[in-house]
Design a protein around this motif. Structure first.
Motif, PDB file in Angstrom:
ATOM      1  N   ALA A   1       0.826  -1.205   0.000  1.00  0.00           N
ATOM      2  CA  ALA A   1       0.000   0.000   0.000  1.00  0.00           C
ATOM      3  C   ALA A   1       0.864   1.260   0.000  1.00  0.00           C
ATOM      4  CB  ALA A   1      -0.918  -0.006   1.222  1.00  0.00           C
ATOM      5  N   VAL A   2       2.003   1.219   0.727  1.00  0.00           N
ATOM      6  CA  VAL A   2       2.898   2.379   0.768  1.00  0.00           C
ATOM      7  C   VAL A   2       3.480   2.658  -0.618  1.00  0.00           C
ATOM      8  CG1 VAL A   2       5.129   3.191   1.635  1.00  0.00           C
ATOM      9  CG2 VAL A   2       3.486   2.160   3.205  1.00  0.00           C
ATOM     10  N   ALA A   3       3.893   1.588  -1.316  1.00  0.00           N
ATOM     11  CA  ALA A   3       4.467   1.772  -2.661  1.00  0.00           C
ATOM     12  C   ALA A   3       3.410   2.249  -3.655  1.00  0.00           C
ATOM     13  CB  ALA A   3       5.101   0.471  -3.144  1.00  0.00           C
ATOM     14  N   GLY A   4       2.189   1.722  -3.543  1.00  0.00           N
ATOM     15  CA  GLY A   4       1.102   2.155  -4.410  1.00  0.00           C
ATOM     16  C   GLY A   4       1.125   1.506  -5.780  1.00  0.00           C
ATOM     17  N   VAL A   5       0.127   1.819  -6.575  1.00  0.00           N
ATOM     18  CA  VAL A   5      -0.056   1.204  -7.893  1.00  0.00           C
ATOM     19  C   VAL A   5       1.033   1.630  -8.868  1.00  0.00           C
ATOM     20  CG1 VAL A   5      -1.625   0.965  -9.853  1.00  0.00           C
ATOM     21  CG2 VAL A   5      -2.546   1.115  -7.530  1.00  0.00           C
ATOM     22  N   LYS A   6       1.360   2.910  -8.877  1.00  0.00           N
ATOM     23  CA  LYS A   6       2.277   3.429  -9.888  1.00  0.00           C
ATOM     24  C   LYS A   6       3.710   2.950  -9.706  1.00  0.00           C
ATOM     25  CE  LYS A   6      -0.386   7.646 -10.778  1.00  0.00           C
ATOM     26  NZ  LYS A   6      -0.354   9.132 -10.764  1.00  0.00           N
ATOM     27  N   ASP A   7       4.093   2.674  -8.471  1.00  0.00           N
ATOM     28  CA  ASP A   7       5.486   2.321  -8.194  1.00  0.00           C
ATOM     29  C   ASP A   7       5.697   0.825  -7.976  1.00  0.00           C
ATOM     30  OD1 ASP A   7       6.371   4.993  -8.313  1.00  0.00           O
ATOM     31  OD2 ASP A   7       5.688   5.346  -6.268  1.00  0.00           O
ATOM     32  N   GLY A   8       4.831   0.014  -8.541  1.00  0.00           N
ATOM     33  CA  GLY A   8       5.010  -1.435  -8.439  1.00  0.00           C
ATOM     34  C   GLY A   8       4.743  -1.976  -7.053  1.00  0.00           C
ATOM     35  N   GLY A   9       3.592  -1.602  -6.481  1.00  0.00           N
ATOM     36  CA  GLY A   9       3.264  -2.001  -5.117  1.00  0.00           C
ATOM     37  C   GLY A   9       3.140  -3.495  -4.918  1.00  0.00           C
ATOM     38  N   VAL A  10       2.737  -4.231  -5.970  1.00  0.00           N
ATOM     39  CA  VAL A  10       2.561  -5.683  -5.836  1.00  0.00           C
ATOM     40  C   VAL A  10       3.905  -6.354  -5.554  1.00  0.00           C
ATOM     41  CG1 VAL A  10       1.891  -7.805  -7.029  1.00  0.00           C
ATOM     42  CG2 VAL A  10       0.492  -5.756  -7.263  1.00  0.00           C
ATOM     43  N   VAL A  11       4.905  -6.062  -6.381  1.00  0.00           N
ATOM     44  CA  VAL A  11       6.232  -6.663  -6.182  1.00  0.00           C
ATOM     45  C   VAL A  11       6.876  -6.125  -4.911  1.00  0.00           C
ATOM     46  CG1 VAL A  11       8.572  -6.804  -7.117  1.00  0.00           C
ATOM     47  CG2 VAL A  11       6.615  -7.196  -8.608  1.00  0.00           C
ATOM     48  N   ALA A  12       6.671  -4.843  -4.605  1.00  0.00           N
ATOM     49  CA  ALA A  12       7.236  -4.265  -3.377  1.00  0.00           C
ATOM     50  C   ALA A  12       6.692  -4.979  -2.146  1.00  0.00           C
ATOM     51  CB  ALA A  12       6.928  -2.777  -3.308  1.00  0.00           C
ATOM     52  N   GLY A  13       5.384  -5.231  -2.134  1.00  0.00           N
ATOM     53  CA  GLY A  13       4.776  -5.931  -1.005  1.00  0.00           C
ATOM     54  C   GLY A  13       5.280  -7.349  -0.873  1.00  0.00           C
ATOM     55  N   LEU A  14       5.406  -8.051  -2.002  1.00  0.00           N
ATOM     56  CA  LEU A  14       5.885  -9.441  -1.964  1.00  0.00           C
ATOM     57  C   LEU A  14       7.348  -9.506  -1.537  1.00  0.00           C
ATOM     58  CD1 LEU A  14       4.179 -10.759  -5.229  1.00  0.00           C
ATOM     59  CD2 LEU A  14       3.532 -11.297  -2.881  1.00  0.00           C
ATOM     60  N   ALA A  15       8.157  -8.552  -1.982  1.00  0.00           N
ATOM     61  CA  ALA A  15       9.566  -8.530  -1.575  1.00  0.00           C
ATOM     62  C   ALA A  15       9.697  -8.222  -0.085  1.00  0.00           C
ATOM     63  CB  ALA A  15      10.331  -7.498  -2.395  1.00  0.00           C
ATOM     64  N   ALA A  16       8.887  -7.300   0.424  1.00  0.00           N
ATOM     65  CA  ALA A  16       8.898  -6.988   1.857  1.00  0.00           C
ATOM     66  C   ALA A  16       8.437  -8.190   2.674  1.00  0.00           C
ATOM     67  CB  ALA A  16       8.004  -5.784   2.129  1.00  0.00           C
ATOM     68  N   CYS A  17       7.488  -8.930   2.130  1.00  0.00           N
ATOM     69  CA  CYS A  17       7.030 -10.158   2.782  1.00  0.00           C
ATOM     70  C   CYS A  17       8.190 -11.115   2.983  1.00  0.00           C
ATOM     71  CB  CYS A  17       5.944 -10.819   1.939  1.00  0.00           C
ATOM     72  SG  CYS A  17       5.502 -12.493   2.439  1.00  0.00           S
ATOM     73  N   GLY A  18       9.045 -11.242   1.964  1.00  0.00           N
ATOM     74  CA  GLY A  18      10.184 -12.146   2.060  1.00  0.00           C
ATOM     75  C   GLY A  18      11.149 -11.741   3.147  1.00  0.00           C
ATOM     76  N   VAL A  19      11.382 -10.428   3.280  1.00  0.00           N
ATOM     77  CA  VAL A  19      12.299  -9.940   4.318  1.00  0.00           C
ATOM     78  C   VAL A  19      11.739 -10.245   5.703  1.00  0.00           C
ATOM     79  CG1 VAL A  19      13.394  -7.901   5.304  1.00  0.00           C
ATOM     80  CG2 VAL A  19      13.209  -8.137   2.820  1.00  0.00           C
ATOM     81  N   ALA A  20      10.463  -9.906   5.926  1.00  0.00           N
ATOM     82  CA  ALA A  20       9.850 -10.111   7.242  1.00  0.00           C
ATOM     83  C   ALA A  20       9.722 -11.590   7.582  1.00  0.00           C
ATOM     84  CB  ALA A  20       8.474  -9.439   7.275  1.00  0.00           C
ATOM     85  N   MET A  21       9.221 -12.380   6.627  1.00  0.00           N
ATOM     86  CA  MET A  21       8.989 -13.798   6.888  1.00  0.00           C
ATOM     87  C   MET A  21      10.297 -14.550   7.076  1.00  0.00           C
ATOM     88  SD  MET A  21       6.552 -16.344   4.698  1.00  0.00           S
ATOM     89  CE  MET A  21       6.415 -18.087   5.064  1.00  0.00           C
ATOM     90  N   GLY A  22      11.329 -14.187   6.301  1.00  0.00           N
ATOM     91  CA  GLY A  22      12.612 -14.858   6.431  1.00  0.00           C
ATOM     92  C   GLY A  22      13.213 -14.667   7.813  1.00  0.00           C
ATOM     93  N   ILE A  23      13.191 -13.419   8.303  1.00  0.00           N
ATOM     94  CA  ILE A  23      13.779 -13.127   9.609  1.00  0.00           C
ATOM     95  C   ILE A  23      12.996 -13.813  10.722  1.00  0.00           C
ATOM     96  CG2 ILE A  23      14.213 -11.278  11.281  1.00  0.00           C
ATOM     97  CD1 ILE A  23      14.803  -9.438   8.907  1.00  0.00           C
ATOM     98  N   VAL A  24      11.674 -13.668  10.707  1.00  0.00           N
ATOM     99  CA  VAL A  24      10.847 -14.166  11.805  1.00  0.00           C
ATOM    100  C   VAL A  24      10.826 -15.694  11.846  1.00  0.00           C
ATOM    101  CG1 VAL A  24       8.471 -14.230  12.641  1.00  0.00           C
ATOM    102  CG2 VAL A  24       9.437 -12.084  11.873  1.00  0.00           C
TER     103      VAL A  24
END
Length: 682
Positions: A463-486
């Motif tokens: 949601a922070v990245a938004g539609v114009k800045d590739g929010g779908v891939v940004a969200g999925l990449a952030a998911c990987g960072v959070a899920m990997g660490i936790v």
């Protein structure tokens, strides 16, 4: 066996002890130095087992996403291979070091750390969700920023960057978690008891028979898969397309597909999970989807292709997501609540009641937990003494975390330009807190919420990245960072508990975790790449539909776009099933706490959600596995308990290992000679 031996010493009577597991080993074993616990032979065995278990997890991840625990299987196979190694050398007159339970623990830790990357690394979920194959299934007309071309190189680099931070995030708190709070970590404790049992004379005999049954079921499963291949020349051919209950039921995904993998998984999973899957199949494919299909032309365009998310498939995907989120939200709140309540009770507990409550957590002072402490059992004194030796300096751990964080902030935006450095900085700032919360909750409940934190990251950063800045891939990449660490942080604490109970040095455990993680960051993507090149992974009509890739991409789209793109009444149904899943999970938890017998008959909301998208075919297989275990337990409960998991693991291994030659044949365009297919007589 070991659990019955660990009731400990009566407080106030220091000389009154009852038999313990460590008494069995006292005088029989010499604990090796930490560097001697990590041997070349243990690393060779770890690579072999890590590869094969990674293949098994990857196939399960790309088919249904239901993955049983392979911890015990890793310990058992490690025990068998090392015993075979030493006996072979002895046969040729070559002396070798004795195989100890510490070395067995190192192998198990290394193998699990390696194979866990195949799941927590998101290769079959959020990483695959970035691909164009999965995006096409969503009728996405997005920019190139919302799709990421998969490449073996960047996947390996990304996993290296995200996985190692998980190892350092809660490492300074290992003594607090294991000794201070005395968290149980049920899976780690169970694995330790199994390894301790293997290295007693009686346990070695049981392990030998377990391995024998495992290999018998392995070869039976492998040969059965080979036999099935000869009849699968085309689409919807072979035993996997056998209309067991008729052609109408087959069209609605109800049939037995003769998969040894899911029969084996069903033998390992609890009865209630398998019944929950079947109930979910009946609710969705038996009632809900036929009803919505009758609304074709009213709720959605009748001319849409079946795979369109603006049609029936949209209801399937997003209602399934809603149920998963409803159950996940409740589990998240429940574990956080239990964690907070348990920590409060520990802070309030009197030192005279809780022997470890006088530990100074601020100063990391554990001097009072020496081997001479009068109120500890013999087991606790011996284990604590070993656990406190050869520790890892906290300053080094914190320095390594900061180094990898800075390194990742520089490199991850090179892989994903959609994800900003400030986003990664925020993730790494809050990650230790999330990792501690997850590791603590996992120690209490054995439930890791890594995927819940990952889904939260998808929503927020997409949601922070938004539609114009590739929010779908940004969200999925952030998911990987959070899920990997936790996820890796909780796995690390589970393994520290195993090491504590088997007298394995924390330093050697951590080093084996690092080695296993390195192996996993290479082996996991390589195994995935083999499947990716051989099959149309992510295609809902393929043998490997990868349902969680669609789930994670769907969550990302909801986070970026909201609910505007969903078909008519889909939002209302999603909300209804979201609250249904939440209420079912809350009811189960309440009945469990009340110790009500009704608890055993309330299905799992997560279990019901999985077949909403996939269908009921694999649930039939798993229920067959439950039926086999039920009949076996009625005939001989002890034998079924001891040998059932070994037989089930063999069934899974044989069928999954067949995927290797099958993939090679597919790469070389070699097809089966026969197509066995069923059609109506008309």
């Amino acid at each position: 066996m070991a659990a019955a031996c660990e009731r400990g010493k009566i407080l106030g009577e220091p000389d009154t002890e009852i038999p313990s597991i460590e008494k069995l080993f006292e005088g029989r074993e010499e604990i090796p130095a930490w560097i001697d616990q990590i041997t070349l032979r243990s690393m060779v065995v770890s690579v072999i087992l890590g590869f094969f278990i990674s293949v098994m997890i990857m196939k399960l991840n790309l088919t249904t996403g239901i993955i049983p625990s392979f911890n015990v299987a890793a310990g058992l196979l490690g025990f068998f291979l090392m015993k075979s190694w030493t006996r072979t050398l002895q046969h040729f007159g070559v002396s070798s070091k004795p195989f100890t339970r510490q070395e067995n623990t190192i192998i198990q830790t290394c193998v699990v750390a390696c194979s866990a990357i195949s799941y927590s690394g998101g290769l079959g979920s959020y990483i695959l969700g970035m691909s164009s194959t999965v995006a096409k299934g969503f009728d996405d007309k997005r920019t190139a920023l919302d799709v990421k071309k998969l490449s073996l190189g960047w996947m390996i680099a990304y996993l290296f960057l995200t996985s190692f931070l998980g190892l350092f995030s809660v490492l300074p708190l290992r003594k607090v978690m294991i000794l201070g709070y005395r968290l149980t970590y049920p899976s780690g404790t169970a694995t330790a008891h199994v390894i301790n049992g293997f290295h007693t004379p009686q346990g070695a005999l049981v392990a030998k028979k377990q391995v024998s049954l495992l290999f018998k079921s392995f070869w039976g499963s492998f040969l059965w898969s080979l036999f099935q291949w000869f009849y699968s020349a085309g689409e919807n051919c072979g035993f996997k397309a056998f209309p067991t209950f008729g052609l109408t039921a087959y069209e609605n995904k109800f049939y037995f597909d003769f998969s040894a993998t899911y029969v084996g998984v069903g033998m390992i999973c609890p009865y209630l999970i398998n019944i929950s899957l079947l109930v979910g199949s009946f609710i969705s494919w038996g009632m809900l989807w036929p009803w919505i299909k009758g609304k074709k032309g009213l709720w959605y365009d009748a001319h849409l292709p079946e795979s369109s998310l603006s049609g029936l498939t949209g209801y399937k995907v997003f209602i399934s997501i809603a149920m998963i989120l409803g159950d996940g939200l409740f589990q998240f709140l429940a574990v956080i609540g239990k964690t907070t309540y348990d920590m409060y009770n520990k802070q309030q507990a009197s030192s005279s009641i809780a022997p470890f409550s006088n530990v100074s957590r601020e100063n990391d002072d554990f001097d009072d937990l020496s081997s001479n402490h009068p109120y500890l059992t013999f087991d606790d004194r011996r284990r604590t003494s070993v656990f406190l030796k050869q520790q890892i300096p906290s300053s080094l751990v914190i320095g390594c975390y900061c180094f990898f964080a800075v390194f990742s902030m520089i490199l991850i935006p090179q892989i994903f330009p959609q994800l900003q450095r400030r986003d990664i900085f925020i993730l790494y700032l809050v990650a230790p807190l999330l990792a501690f919360s997850n590791a603590y909750g996992c120690g209490l409940t054995d439930w890791s919420l890594g995927s819940s934190y990952g889904k939260l990251a998808v929503f927020v950063f997409g949601a922070v990245a938004g539609v114009k800045d590739g929010g779908v891939v940004a969200g999925l990449a952030a998911c990987g960072v959070a899920m990997g660490i936790v996820s890796i942080a909780s796995d690390l604490m589970q393994d520290f508990k195993t090491g504590y109970l088997t007298l394995t040095s924390p330093r050697s455990m951590f080093v084996s975790q690092v080695i296993g993680t390195v192996m996993g960051c290479i082996i996991g993507p390589s195994v995935f790449w083999m499947f990716y090149k051989a099959y149309p992974i992510g295609d809902p009509n393929s043998e490997y539909p990868a349902p969680y890739a669609r789930v994670y991409r769907g969550i990302a789209i909801l986070g970026v776009d909201g609910f505007s793109a969903l078909p008519k009444n889909c939002v209302k149904l999603c909300l209804a099933f979201f609250f249904f899943a939440f209420v079912v999970s809350a009811t189960r938890e309440a009945l469990k706490n009340l110790k009500s017998p009704i608890y055993d008959y309330i299905p799992s909301a997560m279990g019901m959600a999985i077949p909403f998208y996939l269908g009921g075919y694999f649930t039939i297989d798993m229920c067959v596995g439950s039926l086999i275990m039920y009949i076996w337990r009625q005939a001989d409960q002890r034998a079924s308990t001891v040998y059932g998991p070994a037989v089930a693991s063999g069934l899974i291994c044989g069928d999954v290992i067949w995927a290797l030659p099958s993939s090679i044949l597919s790469l070389f365009k070699v097809k089966a000679p026969i197509c066995m297919q069923f059609i109506p007589h008309s």
